[in-house]
Structure formats: structure tokens, C-alpha cells
Motif scaffolding. Sequence first.
Motif, PDB file in Angstrom:
ATOM      1  N   LEU A 117       0.849  -1.183   0.000  1.00 19.71           N
ATOM      2  CA  LEU A 117       0.000   0.000   0.000  1.00 19.71           C
ATOM      3  C   LEU A 117       0.885   1.234   0.000  1.00 19.71           C
ATOM      4  O   LEU A 117       1.681   1.444   0.913  1.00 19.71           O
ATOM      5  N   HIS A 130      -2.845   4.292  -2.885  1.00 18.80           N
ATOM      6  CA  HIS A 130      -2.967   3.424  -4.055  1.00 18.80           C
ATOM      7  C   HIS A 130      -2.353   2.058  -3.758  1.00 18.80           C
ATOM      8  O   HIS A 130      -1.356   1.948  -3.045  1.00 18.80           O
ATOM      9  N   VAL A 131      -2.959   1.032  -4.308  1.00 23.15           N
ATOM     10  CA  VAL A 131      -2.445  -0.330  -4.161  1.00 23.15           C
ATOM     11  C   VAL A 131      -1.439  -0.596  -5.280  1.00 23.15           C
ATOM     12  O   VAL A 131      -1.727  -0.340  -6.452  1.00 23.15           O
ATOM     13  N   SER A 161      -3.089   0.850  -8.701  1.00 30.14           N
ATOM     14  CA  SER A 161      -4.542   1.028  -8.780  1.00 30.14           C
ATOM     15  C   SER A 161      -4.908   2.485  -9.035  1.00 30.14           C
ATOM     16  O   SER A 161      -4.206   3.408  -8.612  1.00 30.14           O
ATOM     17  N   LYS A 171      -7.938   3.775  -8.036  1.00 22.72           N
ATOM     18  CA  LYS A 171      -8.590   4.210  -6.815  1.00 22.72           C
ATOM     19  C   LYS A 171      -7.664   3.996  -5.615  1.00 22.72           C
ATOM     20  O   LYS A 171      -6.666   3.285  -5.708  1.00 22.72           O
ATOM     21  N   THR A 172      -8.020   4.590  -4.492  1.00 20.53           N
ATOM     22  CA  THR A 172      -7.234   4.440  -3.268  1.00 20.53           C
ATOM     23  C   THR A 172      -7.970   3.569  -2.268  1.00 20.53           C
ATOM     24  O   THR A 172      -9.197   3.468  -2.275  1.00 20.53           O
ATOM     25  N   TYR A 173      -7.195   2.959  -1.400  1.00 17.74           N
ATOM     26  CA  TYR A 173      -7.722   2.065  -0.365  1.00 17.74           C
ATOM     27  C   TYR A 173      -8.490   2.855   0.695  1.00 17.74           C
ATOM     28  O   TYR A 173      -8.048   3.918   1.143  1.00 17.74           O
ATOM     29  N   ASN A 174      -9.652   2.337   1.077  1.00 22.00           N
ATOM     30  CA  ASN A 174     -10.472   2.955   2.118  1.00 22.00           C
ATOM     31  C   ASN A 174     -10.427   2.060   3.354  1.00 22.00           C
ATOM     32  O   ASN A 174     -11.027   0.976   3.363  1.00 22.00           O
ATOM     33  N   ARG A 177     -15.074  -1.912   3.496  1.00 17.67           N
ATOM     34  CA  ARG A 177     -14.729  -3.070   2.682  1.00 17.67           C
ATOM     35  C   ARG A 177     -15.380  -2.978   1.307  1.00 17.67           C
ATOM     36  O   ARG A 177     -14.758  -3.316   0.289  1.00 17.67           O
ATOM     37  N   ASN A 188     -13.570  -1.121  -1.318  1.00 14.28           N
ATOM     38  CA  ASN A 188     -12.303  -1.707  -1.773  1.00 14.28           C
ATOM     39  C   ASN A 188     -12.481  -2.914  -2.689  1.00 14.28           C
ATOM     40  O   ASN A 188     -11.493  -3.454  -3.189  1.00 14.28           O
ATOM     41  N   LEU A 242     -10.934  -2.427  -6.253  1.00 14.56           N
ATOM     42  CA  LEU A 242      -9.670  -1.686  -6.326  1.00 14.56           C
ATOM     43  C   LEU A 242      -8.792  -2.127  -7.489  1.00 14.56           C
ATOM     44  O   LEU A 242      -8.053  -1.329  -8.057  1.00 14.56           O
TER      45      LEU A 242
END
Length: 256
Positions: A10, A15-16, A34, A36-39, A43, A46, A49
Motif C-alpha cells: 500500500l 494506491h495499491v 490502482s 482508486k485508493t484504499y479505504n 470493505r 475496496n 480496487l
Amino acid sequence: VPREGATTVLAPSGHVVIYSGDDHHFEYLYRFVSEKTYNPTSRVANLDLLNQGTLSVAQFSPDGTLRWLPLVFGTGPLTPKNGFENQADLLIQTRQAADLLGATPMDRPEGIAVNPITGNVYVMLTKNKKRTKEEAAGPNPIAYNQHGHILEIIPPKTNEATNHEAKRARWDILLAGGDPTNPEHHAQYNPRTTGAGALANPDNATFDSTGQLWISTDGAEKSLGSCDGLWACETDGPHRAMPRRFIRVPHGAELC
């Protein structure tokens, strides 16, 4: 294209980032970032993602630097003229797309691990007995590479955090497998490495919480005449590149 050795990290931006190798002779090292970004609180947010993002392939230079080349439809040679009608084609014919971009053919990149302390990335290059003397250079310097080696990728820092999304990075070779007493093997270890520390054909890898790299092997019985097993190895300090054998496995088995 991705085989069993992909690893995920991460980025500070959220971003993943996924590093993955294509475990075959003269194939490539890839990175996915990725869109999108991790939230951390949702869940559901994500679940998709990995649906959108940018896949890139590594191009190494002899000066110790590398560039991540995006595999994006419509850019450079990745067009209908060369047989690609859309982005999906690039994800199906990824090897051909990487060829056209001039990516660096590697010595079977398989297991990949990220050091939790430094953020550096370590790639297990199992072997490549098909590489000729003329092709031995840069991150793959060993001709007829029977014993494999471990590549170190050093992403730049942004505000003291490792920037895994950067377009460029540096590279080095942590160690090269084989018998250090046999010049024909071109082994490369810390000079303090003992006979029990010699390994061959690094295959899978992981890090513990202290930043120590654990290396499993596959093929040492044929290439080195010893059982496969598991080695612990530091990547920094006076014991850098000094593997220590932790366990052997039975004849005919790999450790994974």
C-alpha cells in the motif's frame, strides 16, 4: 502473465501497488498501480480496487536505474498497427506489448518481496541457462545462469516514505547463487558467507518484521548438488548478502 510470486504493497497515497514477475526465460517484471485508493473503513469501497489502474513493465539501464513503462493502449507502438484494438488486447498479449516497448528480458522473475523497514523490493531470479555471453548484462549479468540471483529495486523517497508509484527507481544485485569457491559459478555473497550459506535457484521470498529476507529455493539439487531449503538473509549492514541456512527439505522437493 503474473505467476505465483506477486506481492502487494500500500503506497502512502493509498494506491495499491502490485509487483509481479513472469516466470519464464527472458520474460519481464511488471508493476500495477490502482486508480482508486484504499479505504480503511469500508470493505465495499475496496472490492473493485484492482479493476482499474496502470500496468507497467520494467526497463533496466546499465547505469543502475530503471524506468516503468506503462502498457496503455494507443501510446507509442501499442496501437492497431501492431495488432492491438483496445486495452483488453494489451492485457491478453502482454508479452508482445512489452517486447514492443523495449522492456528488459529477465532470468525468470518469480518470488517478489518488499522490505517492511526500507521499502526496497527484492526479486527472485531463479535462473536462465539460455542467456548467452552476448546477452549477459545489466540486471542479468551471468551467462548460462544456472544458479539464479536476487535483484534489489530501490524506489525513491517522497517525504521520507518509499514512493512505489515513481516512474523511475534504482537497482542493484543483492547476491548471486552458486558455490563461492567455484569461479565458474560467478557467485556473489558477503565474504563472511559459509559453505552452508551458499544457495541456488531462489524461488519464493518473504520478509519478517525485522526486515530480514527469507529465501526459499527450487532446483539446487540439480544445479548445485545440494538439497533445496530456506535461508535467512539480511539486506543491510555488515551482514548484507550473507545467507544462513535455516532448514533443508528432502531430496526431490522444493521449499515454497
